[in-house]
Design a protein around this motif. Sequence first.
Motif, mmCIF file in Angstrom:
data_model
loop_
_atom_site.group_PDB
_atom_site.id
_atom_site.type_symbol
_atom_site.label_atom_id
_atom_site.label_comp_id
_atom_site.label_asym_id
_atom_site.label_seq_id
_atom_site.Cartn_x
_atom_site.Cartn_y
_atom_site.Cartn_z
ATOM 1 N N ARG A 96 0.849 -1.254 0.107
ATOM 2 C CA ARG A 96 0.046 -0.027 0.001
ATOM 3 C C ARG A 96 0.818 1.313 0.065
ATOM 4 O O ARG A 96 0.365 2.334 -0.520
ATOM 5 C CB ARG A 96 -1.044 0.034 1.130
ATOM 6 C CG ARG A 96 -2.384 -0.806 1.023
ATOM 7 C CD ARG A 96 -3.270 -0.316 2.149
ATOM 8 N NE ARG A 96 -4.089 0.642 1.459
ATOM 9 C CZ ARG A 96 -3.867 1.986 2.363
ATOM 10 N NH1 ARG A 96 -3.132 1.983 3.307
ATOM 11 N NH2 ARG A 96 -4.528 3.046 1.748
ATOM 12 N N ASP A 97 1.973 1.212 0.648
ATOM 13 C CA ASP A 97 2.687 2.271 0.833
ATOM 14 C C ASP A 97 3.733 2.822 -0.578
ATOM 15 O O ASP A 97 4.460 3.552 -0.867
ATOM 16 C CB ASP A 97 3.826 2.329 1.769
ATOM 17 C CG ASP A 97 4.940 1.444 1.669
ATOM 18 O OD1 ASP A 97 4.841 0.375 0.679
ATOM 19 O OD2 ASP A 97 5.961 1.477 2.399
ATOM 20 N N HIS A 98 3.459 1.881 -1.595
ATOM 21 C CA HIS A 98 3.986 2.188 -2.875
ATOM 22 C C HIS A 98 2.998 2.662 -4.002
ATOM 23 O O HIS A 98 1.894 2.402 -4.165
ATOM 24 C CB HIS A 98 4.668 0.847 -3.550
ATOM 25 C CG HIS A 98 5.952 0.268 -3.121
ATOM 26 N ND1 HIS A 98 6.066 0.210 -1.515
ATOM 27 C CD2 HIS A 98 7.006 0.270 -3.674
ATOM 28 C CE1 HIS A 98 7.372 -0.443 -1.480
ATOM 29 N NE2 HIS A 98 7.907 -0.493 -2.497
ATOM 30 N N GLY A 99 3.555 3.651 -4.624
ATOM 31 C CA GLY A 99 2.708 4.438 -5.508
ATOM 32 C C GLY A 99 1.814 5.417 -5.230
ATOM 33 O O GLY A 99 1.773 5.867 -4.061
ATOM 34 N N PHE A 100 0.999 5.950 -5.944
ATOM 35 C CA PHE A 100 0.110 7.157 -5.652
ATOM 36 C C PHE A 100 -1.490 6.852 -5.876
ATOM 37 O O PHE A 100 -2.371 7.232 -5.359
ATOM 38 C CB PHE A 100 0.347 8.104 -6.876
ATOM 39 C CG PHE A 100 1.778 8.243 -6.886
ATOM 40 C CD1 PHE A 100 2.687 8.919 -5.813
ATOM 41 C CD2 PHE A 100 2.628 7.841 -8.129
ATOM 42 C CE1 PHE A 100 3.843 9.067 -5.850
ATOM 43 C CE2 PHE A 100 3.933 8.131 -8.107
ATOM 44 C CZ PHE A 100 4.584 8.699 -6.876
ATOM 45 N N CYS A 101 -1.693 5.351 -6.319
ATOM 46 C CA CYS A 101 -3.067 4.961 -6.271
ATOM 47 C C CYS A 101 -3.640 4.801 -4.959
ATOM 48 O O CYS A 101 -5.015 5.272 -5.012
ATOM 49 C CB CYS A 101 -3.205 3.525 -6.833
ATOM 50 S SG CYS A 101 -2.665 3.694 -8.704
ATOM 51 N N PRO A 102 -3.287 4.605 -3.750
ATOM 52 C CA PRO A 102 -3.951 4.563 -2.462
ATOM 53 C C PRO A 102 -4.321 6.003 -2.339
ATOM 54 O O PRO A 102 -5.261 6.069 -1.616
ATOM 55 C CB PRO A 102 -2.842 4.038 -1.543
ATOM 56 C CG PRO A 102 -1.858 3.058 -2.546
ATOM 57 C CD PRO A 102 -1.834 3.859 -3.768
ATOM 58 N N HIS A 103 -3.578 6.849 -2.521
ATOM 59 C CA HIS A 103 -4.149 8.413 -2.263
ATOM 60 C C HIS A 103 -5.300 8.703 -3.265
ATOM 61 O O HIS A 103 -6.194 9.275 -2.784
ATOM 62 C CB HIS A 103 -3.058 9.314 -2.526
ATOM 63 C CG HIS A 103 -1.714 8.997 -1.916
ATOM 64 N ND1 HIS A 103 -1.587 9.764 -0.709
ATOM 65 C CD2 HIS A 103 -0.707 8.296 -2.134
ATOM 66 C CE1 HIS A 103 -0.640 9.372 -0.214
ATOM 67 N NE2 HIS A 103 0.029 8.409 -1.011
ATOM 68 N N VAL A 104 -5.643 8.162 -4.564
ATOM 69 C CA VAL A 104 -6.588 8.417 -5.360
ATOM 70 C C VAL A 104 -7.768 7.777 -4.886
ATOM 71 O O VAL A 104 -8.943 8.235 -4.746
ATOM 72 C CB VAL A 104 -6.193 7.808 -6.720
ATOM 73 C CG1 VAL A 104 -7.534 7.763 -7.596
ATOM 74 C CG2 VAL A 104 -5.161 8.808 -7.373
ATOM 75 N N VAL A 105 -7.713 6.484 -4.406
ATOM 76 C CA VAL A 105 -8.818 5.798 -3.701
ATOM 77 C C VAL A 105 -9.399 6.386 -2.567
ATOM 78 O O VAL A 105 -10.444 6.427 -2.502
ATOM 79 C CB VAL A 105 -8.361 4.215 -3.154
ATOM 80 C CG1 VAL A 105 -9.231 3.695 -2.536
ATOM 81 C CG2 VAL A 105 -8.211 3.566 -4.598
ATOM 82 N N VAL A 106 -8.384 6.767 -1.597
ATOM 83 C CA VAL A 106 -9.052 7.608 -0.366
ATOM 84 C C VAL A 106 -9.336 8.716 -0.695
ATOM 85 O O VAL A 106 -10.453 9.307 -0.054
ATOM 86 C CB VAL A 106 -7.879 7.426 0.787
ATOM 87 C CG1 VAL A 106 -8.372 8.336 2.134
ATOM 88 C CG2 VAL A 106 -7.451 6.102 1.176
ATOM 89 N N ARG A 107 -8.792 9.529 -1.624
ATOM 90 C CA ARG A 107 -9.267 10.906 -1.847
ATOM 91 C C ARG A 107 -10.646 10.777 -2.697
ATOM 92 O O ARG A 107 -11.258 11.819 -2.771
ATOM 93 C CB ARG A 107 -8.493 11.561 -2.662
ATOM 94 C CG ARG A 107 -7.087 12.203 -1.922
ATOM 95 C CD ARG A 107 -6.035 12.611 -2.864
ATOM 96 N NE ARG A 107 -6.313 13.056 -4.267
ATOM 97 C CZ ARG A 107 -6.172 14.266 -4.692
ATOM 98 N NH1 ARG A 107 -5.410 15.121 -3.981
ATOM 99 N NH2 ARG A 107 -6.659 14.821 -5.932
ATOM 100 N N ARG A 108 -10.791 9.873 -3.474
ATOM 101 C CA ARG A 108 -12.048 9.684 -4.431
ATOM 102 C C ARG A 108 -11.899 10.716 -5.626
ATOM 103 O O ARG A 108 -13.047 10.986 -5.967
ATOM 104 C CB ARG A 108 -13.349 9.705 -3.564
ATOM 105 C CG ARG A 108 -13.225 8.691 -2.538
ATOM 106 C CD ARG A 108 -14.756 8.947 -1.720
ATOM 107 N NE ARG A 108 -15.777 8.760 -2.512
ATOM 108 C CZ ARG A 108 -16.355 7.392 -2.850
ATOM 109 N NH1 ARG A 108 -15.819 6.317 -2.017
ATOM 110 N NH2 ARG A 108 -17.568 7.421 -3.209
ATOM 111 N N LYS A 109 -10.535 11.143 -5.721
ATOM 112 C CA LYS A 109 -10.490 12.186 -6.864
ATOM 113 C C LYS A 109 -9.386 11.888 -7.720
ATOM 114 O O LYS A 109 -8.542 11.287 -7.352
ATOM 115 C CB LYS A 109 -10.452 13.544 -6.365
ATOM 116 C CG LYS A 109 -11.495 13.968 -5.458
ATOM 117 C CD LYS A 109 -11.367 15.474 -5.165
ATOM 118 C CE LYS A 109 -10.291 16.098 -4.804
ATOM 119 N NZ LYS A 109 -10.333 17.383 -4.170
#
Length: 186
Positions: A96-109
């Motif tokens: 989960r700490d690799h990459g930027f997709c987890p940020h997109v998922v939580v931000r929903r944007k």
Amino acid sequence: MSYEPPRPAGRLLLTPEDREAPARALRLRGLGLGPRPEPALDDYATRLAVHTASPYAMVNLLDEDGQFYAGLHTPRTGPALPDGSPGPVIGRRLPRDHGFCPHVVVRRKALVLEDVCDYPRFAGNPVVDEFGIRSYLGAPLIDTTGMVLGTVSVADLTPRPWGRTGLETIKATAADLTARLEGGTR
């Protein structure tokens, strides 16, 4: 007087907490999706990579265990290391700490990073050092129930001016792919 443990000074929470991961895993299973490669999603990622002229394109499904690229397009070899040898290739599963997709998922944007090194929060991400990722463009796959299933994204080894066209492309791609995933057509 109660004791409070010391808080780390100046430390950013690099990867946001994902409280929807258990519910997302159930929803993905209900749609027949799981942590396995989907040839149709690989094809989808390849078409997106060609359309955006990006070396990397991913359809990323996140669950309690991390991230899984059900659809993946990568260069045949990883970025060159300083000695000229090929570097590591991004695999199907990432923490989960690799990459930027987890940020997109939580931000929903959608998230547009034209040069990840311009953002201290993202510049220290392991994919920058391990794979040489310097730019990223991703959007959430939000289904009709309001659940974020994952992301669709592209990445490059050099800074990219994605601009409004890139943002519109990735958002339209996410909407199209979400409809396909819910409709059972990949």
